[in-house]
Motif scaffolding. Sequence first.
Motif, PDB file in Angstrom:
ATOM      1  N   LEU A  14      -1.828   3.081  -2.166  1.00 25.32           N
ATOM      2  CA  LEU A  14      -3.176   2.539  -2.010  1.00 25.32           C
ATOM      3  C   LEU A  14      -3.613   2.652  -0.557  1.00 25.32           C
ATOM      4  O   LEU A  14      -2.889   2.256   0.355  1.00 25.32           O
ATOM      5  CB  LEU A  14      -3.208   1.064  -2.433  1.00 25.32           C
ATOM      6  CG  LEU A  14      -2.807   0.751  -3.879  1.00 25.32           C
ATOM      7  CD1 LEU A  14      -2.755  -0.754  -4.075  1.00 25.32           C
ATOM      8  CD2 LEU A  14      -3.781   1.395  -4.846  1.00 25.32           C
TER       9      LEU A  14
ATOM     10  N   ARG B 204      -7.382  -4.610  -6.056  1.00 25.82           N
ATOM     11  CA  ARG B 204      -7.228  -3.195  -5.708  1.00 25.82           C
ATOM     12  C   ARG B 204      -6.400  -2.465  -6.762  1.00 25.82           C
ATOM     13  O   ARG B 204      -6.659  -1.299  -7.075  1.00 25.82           O
ATOM     14  CB  ARG B 204      -6.583  -3.061  -4.338  1.00 25.82           C
ATOM     15  CG  ARG B 204      -7.426  -3.629  -3.207  1.00 25.82           C
ATOM     16  CD  ARG B 204      -6.755  -3.477  -1.856  1.00 25.82           C
ATOM     17  NE  ARG B 204      -6.631  -2.078  -1.486  1.00 25.82           N
ATOM     18  CZ  ARG B 204      -5.965  -1.655  -0.400  1.00 25.82           C
ATOM     19  NH1 ARG B 204      -5.382  -2.545   0.387  1.00 25.82           N
ATOM     20  NH2 ARG B 204      -5.899  -0.378  -0.117  1.00 25.82           N
ATOM     21  N   CYS B 205      -5.370  -3.142  -7.302  1.00 22.40           N
ATOM     22  CA  CYS B 205      -4.587  -2.524  -8.376  1.00 22.40           C
ATOM     23  C   CYS B 205      -5.456  -2.290  -9.613  1.00 22.40           C
ATOM     24  O   CYS B 205      -5.355  -1.244 -10.277  1.00 22.40           O
ATOM     25  CB  CYS B 205      -3.391  -3.421  -8.723  1.00 22.40           C
ATOM     26  SG  CYS B 205      -2.055  -3.400  -7.507  1.00 22.40           S
TER      27      CYS B 205
ATOM     28  N   GLU C 231       0.826  -1.198   0.000  1.00 26.25           N
ATOM     29  CA  GLU C 231       0.000   0.000   0.000  1.00 26.25           C
ATOM     30  C   GLU C 231       0.863   1.251   0.000  1.00 26.25           C
ATOM     31  O   GLU C 231       0.574   2.231  -0.696  1.00 26.25           O
ATOM     32  CB  GLU C 231      -0.927   0.001   1.221  1.00 26.25           C
ATOM     33  CG  GLU C 231      -2.093  -0.971   1.117  1.00 26.25           C
ATOM     34  CD  GLU C 231      -2.936  -0.966   2.383  1.00 26.25           C
ATOM     35  OE1 GLU C 231      -2.450  -0.426   3.410  1.00 26.25           O
ATOM     36  OE2 GLU C 231      -4.049  -1.512   2.364  1.00 26.25           O
TER      37      GLU C 231
ATOM     38  N   ALA D 265      -7.530   0.692  -9.096  1.00 30.69           N
ATOM     39  CA  ALA D 265      -6.753   1.934  -9.077  1.00 30.69           C
ATOM     40  C   ALA D 265      -6.099   2.226 -10.417  1.00 30.69           C
ATOM     41  O   ALA D 265      -5.373   3.226 -10.535  1.00 30.69           O
ATOM     42  CB  ALA D 265      -5.687   1.862  -7.987  1.00 30.69           C
TER      43      ALA D 265
END
Length: 558
Positions: A448, A496-497, A443, A500
């Motif tokens: 993130l 999550r990547c 993160e 994003a």
Amino acid sequence: MPPGMAFALLTSVPPVFGLYTSFFPVLIYTLLGTGRHLSTGTFAVLSLMTGSAVERLVPEPLSGNLSGIEREQLDAQRVGAAAAVAFGSGALMLGMFALQLGVLATFLSEPVVKALTSGAALHVLVSQLPSLLGVPLPRQIGCFALFKTLAAVLTALPSSSPAELTISALSLALLVPVKELNVLLASVLCFTSSLDTRYNVQIVGLLPGGFPQPLLPSLAELPRILADSLPMALVTFAVSASLASIYADKYSYTIDSNQELLAHGVSNLVSSLFSCFPNSATLATTSLLVDAGGNTQLAGLFSCMVVLSVLLWLGPLFYYLPKAVLACINISSMRQMFFQMRELPQLWRISRVDFAVWTVTWVAVVTLSVDLGLAVGVVFSMMTVVCRTQRVQCLALGLAEGTELYRPLRESHKLLQVPGLCILSYPAPLYFGTRGQFRRVLEWHLGLGEGSKEAPKTGGPPDAAAEPVRVVVLDCGGVTFADAAGAREVVQLASRCQDAGIHLLLAQCNASVLGTLTQAGLLDRVTPEQLFVSVQDAAAHALERLELSGPKTCTVWV
């Protein structure tokens, strides 16, 4: 031969049973063992552990004044208890052999084994003080036994026997150069001077000739001695396997750890039928055999012949041998274990963690007991491994100028880093204990979530690239294994990547880790085209994705 009788005193059984334990296990190991230079028989640490178990299972009566018949009955019960412990440890080692658990020897690290033997040597020294001083004291068992024994000895010191104290002092002075000759001289001196009757010096007494009748230990005792048999089985295997490995490496041959389990398991189980107590490889005898030129297991047969001659013909010569001399032999045989403490300064320089493992194990053995100290040492040693995986650093990589190698940015080299590209290496197993650290450092590097607001210790500077990360390459070459929790963490990272707008590439995943990640659903978040066999291939693909027309790089000095 004299050490066998001496270690019998540590085991709280008559001396002749030390001779049996110096005979039968050697014969069995010769047939089954793979350590060519290894000699088996009585071992001080095991004798001490067995003696503590025997004293707990068959305690000395509180009155202390036993008739001859009552003493024989007590000795018979203690011999049975010691044989039952040997039977139990042998059975456990055979069970470990059936499960092919020879790899368990690796969990007893070298600092643990050396601290265990050094701490046990101090227990042996203190436990022999009553015999050295001629003070009949009950044996202390359980936690803090060493300090209880010291207190009892200091209290009883005024009533010590000057004759036995003199014998002990002379024996210790002569034991190193002439051990066997000293034993014979002490026997002759005690006989000619009638020390046993005039000064009440305790002597060995009659050694029964021949061999005991085979007898199956009482199976009713097995549930009671299981807790004692397990640590003894582990110590037997660990000490024997490590000693065999030392000589195997020195003389360029290999040993089979599982076959060693079989050899020592059968050795303990079969010898227990002949009233032997637990046995293992012996440090002193092995060293003597190697120095004498022994190169195969058959060399141990020579010591068997010596023991056999004592059992059949020479036993009466030891009738007047003072027990104080046997106590001195026990102390003298501990020299090598005490000398191990000289390695501590070097261990401190090599590894502070191993030094801490040695210290914690030694203190636990000395203050608690040998078996509890072993448990504390093993647990602490394993905890240091776990803690080191918790403190691993995630390394940011840059390209070494003029090469195709990617090195950590923290190194003092001129490294190139592409804006928008982040290459990270995570050199640790990915499991439930490290998933939190893995999430936090990723993160922070990728910006993130809340983790990007903190700056844990990682391998690169936070301002290595001013442009937001668009492609990340995760080097998994250092991830030796991943469990379900760790695999789910990688899948969540991929998700999550994706949210994003960061393109995730994985490099150098081994087959086991990749299989676990696949089963956790990684391919639902990434495509097979995002998996690469090397960091260089992944970086080349990332550069193409960033649509670079030329080598637009920035130089990062660390």
